[in-house]
Design a protein around this motif. Structure first.
Motif, PDB file in Angstrom:
ATOM      1  N   ILE A   1      57.297   2.157   4.328  1.00 14.61           N
ATOM      2  CA  ILE A   1      57.457   3.596   3.790  1.00 14.61           C
ATOM      3  C   ILE A   1      55.858   3.650   3.350  1.00 14.61           C
ATOM      4  N   THR A   2      55.881   2.950   2.308  1.00 13.04           N
ATOM      5  CA  THR A   2      54.934   3.172   0.961  1.00 13.04           C
ATOM      6  C   THR A   2      53.358   2.674   2.068  1.00 13.04           C
ATOM      7  N   GLY A   3      53.654   1.691   2.653  1.00 10.83           N
ATOM      8  CA  GLY A   3      52.180   1.692   3.298  1.00 10.83           C
ATOM      9  C   GLY A   3      51.614   2.749   4.628  1.00 10.83           C
ATOM     10  N   TYR A   4      52.827   3.254   5.080  1.00 12.80           N
ATOM     11  CA  TYR A   4      52.441   4.230   5.647  1.00 12.80           C
ATOM     12  C   TYR A   4      51.980   5.524   5.504  1.00 12.80           C
ATOM     13  N   VAL A   5      52.610   6.008   4.040  1.00 15.30           N
ATOM     14  CA  VAL A   5      51.591   6.951   4.011  1.00 15.30           C
ATOM     15  C   VAL A   5      50.733   6.765   3.762  1.00 15.30           C
ATOM     16  N   PHE A   6      49.891   5.866   2.772  1.00 16.06           N
ATOM     17  CA  PHE A   6      48.857   5.546   3.114  1.00 16.06           C
ATOM     18  C   PHE A   6      47.853   5.639   3.985  1.00 16.06           C
ATOM     19  N   PHE A   7      47.948   4.437   5.229  1.00 19.87           N
ATOM     20  CA  PHE A   7      47.486   4.630   6.236  1.00 19.87           C
ATOM     21  C   PHE A   7      47.494   5.520   6.986  1.00 19.87           C
ATOM     22  N   VAL A   8      47.825   6.625   6.992  1.00 20.53           N
ATOM     23  CA  VAL A   8      47.610   8.107   7.667  1.00 20.53           C
ATOM     24  C   VAL A   8      47.161   9.183   7.006  1.00 20.53           C
ATOM     25  N   GLU A   9      47.375   8.541   5.355  1.00 17.90           N
ATOM     26  CA  GLU A   9      46.328   9.607   4.642  1.00 17.90           C
ATOM     27  C   GLU A   9      44.744   8.901   4.873  1.00 17.90           C
ATOM     28  N   GLY A  10      44.840   8.019   4.949  1.00 13.99           N
ATOM     29  CA  GLY A  10      43.167   7.034   5.137  1.00 13.99           C
ATOM     30  C   GLY A  10      42.807   7.394   6.331  1.00 13.99           C
ATOM     31  N   ILE A  11      42.880   7.538   7.001  1.00 18.34           N
ATOM     32  CA  ILE A  11      43.052   8.692   8.709  1.00 18.34           C
ATOM     33  C   ILE A  11      42.733   9.290   8.683  1.00 18.34           C
ATOM     34  N   GLN A  12      43.099  10.403   8.084  1.00 21.09           N
ATOM     35  CA  GLN A  12      42.826  12.291   7.842  1.00 21.09           C
ATOM     36  C   GLN A  12      41.696  12.099   7.032  1.00 21.09           C
ATOM     37  N   LYS A  13      41.717  11.692   6.347  1.00 17.48           N
ATOM     38  CA  LYS A  13      40.834  11.822   4.956  1.00 17.48           C
ATOM     39  C   LYS A  13      38.902  11.553   6.376  1.00 17.48           C
ATOM     40  N   PHE A  14      39.189  10.506   6.894  1.00 15.44           N
ATOM     41  CA  PHE A  14      37.855  10.918   8.341  1.00 15.44           C
ATOM     42  C   PHE A  14      37.977  12.196   9.540  1.00 15.44           C
ATOM     43  N   LEU A  15      40.052  12.145   9.585  1.00 13.32           N
ATOM     44  CA  LEU A  15      39.800  13.129  10.664  1.00 13.32           C
ATOM     45  C   LEU A  15      39.228  14.527  10.522  1.00 13.32           C
ATOM     46  N   PHE A  16      39.158  14.880   9.281  1.00 17.66           N
ATOM     47  CA  PHE A  16      39.502  15.883   8.885  1.00 17.66           C
ATOM     48  C   PHE A  16      38.569  16.117   7.536  1.00 17.66           C
ATOM     49  N   PRO A  17      37.404  15.984   7.876  1.00 16.10           N
ATOM     50  CA  PRO A  17      36.451  15.697   6.339  1.00 16.10           C
ATOM     51  C   PRO A  17      36.212  16.966   5.682  1.00 16.10           C
ATOM     52  N   ASP A  18      36.524  18.431   6.202  1.00 12.16           N
ATOM     53  CA  ASP A  18      36.264  19.513   5.421  1.00 12.16           C
ATOM     54  C   ASP A  18      37.305  19.784   4.818  1.00 12.16           C
ATOM     55  N   THR A  19      38.365  19.526   5.150  1.00 14.92           N
ATOM     56  CA  THR A  19      39.817  19.495   4.528  1.00 14.92           C
ATOM     57  C   THR A  19      40.238  18.500   3.273  1.00 14.92           C
ATOM     58  N   LEU A  20      40.536  17.403   3.663  1.00 12.49           N
ATOM     59  CA  LEU A  20      41.280  16.426   3.618  1.00 12.49           C
ATOM     60  C   LEU A  20      40.048  14.586   2.756  1.00 12.49           C
ATOM     61  N   GLY A  21      38.650  15.229   3.658  1.00 11.19           N
ATOM     62  CA  GLY A  21      37.820  14.215   3.114  1.00 11.19           C
ATOM     63  C   GLY A  21      36.745  14.419   2.090  1.00 11.19           C
ATOM     64  N   VAL A  22      35.295  14.417   2.554  1.00 13.00           N
ATOM     65  CA  VAL A  22      34.328  14.640   1.379  1.00 13.00           C
ATOM     66  C   VAL A  22      34.602  15.960   1.247  1.00 13.00           C
ATOM     67  N   GLY A  23      35.245  17.406   1.543  1.00 10.79           N
ATOM     68  CA  GLY A  23      35.104  18.025   1.538  1.00 10.79           C
ATOM     69  C   GLY A  23      35.900  18.879  -0.022  1.00 10.79           C
ATOM     70  N   ARG A  24      37.448  18.071   0.201  1.00 11.15           N
ATOM     71  CA  ARG A  24      38.047  18.302  -0.242  1.00 11.15           C
ATOM     72  C   ARG A  24      37.423  17.584  -2.252  1.00 11.15           C
ATOM     73  N   PHE A  25      36.718  16.078  -1.397  1.00 13.40           N
ATOM     74  CA  PHE A  25      36.296  15.143  -2.523  1.00 13.40           C
ATOM     75  C   PHE A  25      35.550  15.912  -3.473  1.00 13.40           C
ATOM     76  N   ILE A  26      34.792  17.428  -2.126  1.00 12.52           N
ATOM     77  CA  ILE A  26      33.523  18.098  -3.663  1.00 12.52           C
ATOM     78  C   ILE A  26      34.425  19.014  -4.224  1.00 12.52           C
ATOM     79  N   LYS A  27      35.077  19.582  -4.189  1.00  9.33           N
ATOM     80  CA  LYS A  27      35.637  20.470  -4.467  1.00  9.33           C
ATOM     81  C   LYS A  27      36.521  20.541  -5.820  1.00  9.33           C
ATOM     82  N   ILE A  28      36.606  18.839  -5.872  1.00 12.83           N
ATOM     83  CA  ILE A  28      37.561  18.572  -7.250  1.00 12.83           C
ATOM     84  C   ILE A  28      37.591  18.127  -8.048  1.00 12.83           C
ATOM     85  N   GLY A  29      35.631  17.885  -7.380  1.00  9.94           N
ATOM     86  CA  GLY A  29      34.661  17.219  -8.266  1.00  9.94           C
ATOM     87  C   GLY A  29      34.702  16.199  -8.736  1.00  9.94           C
ATOM     88  N   ILE A  30      34.864  15.091  -7.615  1.00  6.20           N
ATOM     89  CA  ILE A  30      34.989  13.572  -7.559  1.00  6.20           C
ATOM     90  C   ILE A  30      33.515  13.611  -7.574  1.00  6.20           C
TER      91      ILE A  30
END
Length: 145
Positions: A21-50
């Motif tokens: 379950i730990t691997g699964y959560v990280f695996f699907v969250e990682g995929i979503q960073k690329f599938l939804f860049p504005d809300t979960l990927g680079v857009g979110r990283f910009i918004k939170i100041g990474i």
């Protein structure tokens, strides 16, 4: 140190549930960073100041996908937990601490429940290893022969 990372696991057989379950959560969250860049990927990283958001989202998402998959099959389990522990710690510091400062204790506690659960699961896997039902154990037994 090498023996700790690649050595025998003292995890109970049920550790497969925590590992998967730990691997699964990280695996699907990682995929979503690329599938939804504005809300979960680079857009979110910009918004939170990474800093260096385009680079960091690739590093973070890639680590989540690769290490998450390795955890699910139980290959290099202890080693795979280290980048994910760093990843989730950065997530807590960059999102939950500011939430605590701005919105207070209870909203931050509510929003951080998955983050702290994942952190504790990763620490557990780092301490005990993959368990009997894992690629790590198959490699150890094959090497011993």
């Amino acid at each position: 140190m090498i023996n700790f990372i690649f050595g025998e696991s003292n995890a109970p057989v049920s550790a497969i549930l925590v590992r998967f379950i730990t691997g699964y959560v990280f695996f699907v969250e990682g995929i979503q960073k690329f599938l939804f860049p504005d809300t979960l990927g680079v857009g979110r990283f910009i918004k939170i100041g990474i800093p260096f958001p385009h680079f960091m989202v690739n590093l973070s998402g890639g680590a989540e996908i690769i290490c998450g998959a390795l955890l699910m099959v139980g290959l290099f389990t202890r080693l795979s937990t280290i980048p994910l522990i760093i990843n989730i710690t950065v997530a807590i510091i960059s999102t939950k601490v500011p939430m605590f400062m701005n919105k207070g204790f209870w909203p931050a506690v509510h929003e951080s429940r998955l983050d702290f659960t994942m952190l504790l699961c990763l620490i557990f896997l780092l301490m005990v290893g993959a368990g009997e039902i894992s690629a790590d154990q198959k490699l150890i037994h094959k090497t011993a022969e």
